[in-house]
Design a protein around this motif. Structure first.
Motif, PDB file in Angstrom:
ATOM      1  N   ARG A 235       0.821  -1.218   0.000  1.00  0.00           N
ATOM      2  CA  ARG A 235       0.000   0.000   0.000  1.00  0.00           C
ATOM      3  C   ARG A 235       0.855   1.269   0.000  1.00  0.00           C
ATOM      4  N   TYR A 252      -4.299  -0.521  -4.805  1.00  0.00           N
ATOM      5  CA  TYR A 252      -5.208  -1.358  -4.034  1.00  0.00           C
ATOM      6  C   TYR A 252      -4.532  -2.679  -3.700  1.00  0.00           C
ATOM      7  N   PHE A 277     -11.891  -1.608  -7.481  1.00  0.00           N
ATOM      8  CA  PHE A 277     -10.602  -1.215  -8.018  1.00  0.00           C
ATOM      9  C   PHE A 277     -10.695  -0.359  -9.285  1.00  0.00           C
TER      10      PHE A 277
END
Length: 281
Positions: A235, A252, A277
């Motif tokens: 992340r 993501y 997403f």
């Protein structure tokens, strides 16, 4: 009169005949385990999954799980204790197939490598189990659901789907399950020039930056205890900070199993990828 009595007796015999017992099936893949359950056959044992059981049907949660390891798959002595007559395996574990057959098990390598193959493999499993009609109906429903899940794609963003083996990135190509799902959901895979029979090609952080994706979907892969730590790393990977994905907060992390291995409920996976997403409704 005699013919009528004979016909009645025959009908009674057919009606009274015991139903054929369901075969004892070891389902080594999530796809085969979920498929046979939908066809009314409960597996006697299922294979260990790569990334969790989030896509499994609730009815499978109490089924025994057998560990799988390369290159043979299950431990043969352990598998034999479940007295399975049929093993639904995959090419991943094909080196273990001869040993299973020596134990008297019928082995079928039946696992789709793409969304397009889901219907075919569903019908193949139905034929193996003698549930052809139910399998045809299930396959048709899956195919219709997939088409419906692809309706109304408004944007096709440029995407890298990255399998993170530890901190080493691998691109998931169009011939991988995860890559195919994202492509069918409307993502443009930035994998031109990359080739790998497995569908997974090792890349570097520099390649990620050079390809400059609009969206990065990272799929951490490792020991269960390390997944959360890996998810946090991907992340906020500082090596990707110059990509559009990072600048627009479009990195993501998918920690479940839906992009790692095929499941019959692939239409729901496509919808999930689009909503979470790609955001291309």
């Amino acid at each position: 009169m005699i013919r009528l009595v004979a016909a009645i007796l025959l009908a009674l015999l057919v009606y009274a005949a015991p139903a054929q017992a369901a075969p004892r099936v070891a389902a080594l893949t999530p796809f085969s385990a979920s498929t046979i359950t939908r066809l009314g056959v409960r597996p006697v044992v299922v294979g260990q999954t790569l990334g969790g059981t989030d896509q499994y049907l609730a009815s499978l949660r109490n089924v025994p799980v057998i560990p799988l390891s390369h290159p043979l798959g299950p431990n043969m002595e352990q598998l034999a204790t479940y007295n399975a007559s049929i093993v639904l395996s995959s090419k991943t574990w094909q080196r273990g197939t001869p040993a299973m057959r020596r134990l008297g098990m019928k082995v079928y390598e039946s696992d789709p490598s793409s969304i397009a193959a889901v219907g075919h493999e569903t019908r193949a499993i139905g034929k193996i189990l003698g549930r052809t009609r139910a399998a045809n109906a299930l396959a048709t429903k899956i195919e219709n659901d997939v088409r419906a899940a692809q309706q109304g794609i408004k944007r096709r963003p440029r995407v890298l789907v990255i399998l993170g083996v530890g901190r080493t990135p691998y691109a998931m190509l169009a011939n991988s399950w995860g890559g195919d799902v994202v492509a069918k959901a409307g993502g443009q895979l930035l994998t031109q020039g990359l080739r790998a029979p497995s569908g997974i090609a090792r890349i570097s952080d520099e390649i990620v930056v050079q390809r400059n994706p609009d969206i990065i979907i990272a799929v951490p892969h490792g020991n269960p205890g390390a997944i959360n730590r890996l998810a946090q790393y991907y992340r906020s990977n500082p090596n990707w900070r110059n990509t559009r994905a990072v600048k627009n907060n479009r990195v993501y992390v998918a920690t479940g199993n839906q992009l790692l291995q095929p499941y019959p409920g692939v239409a729901a996976t496509i919808r999930s990828v689009r909503a979470k997403f790609l955001k291309n409704y």
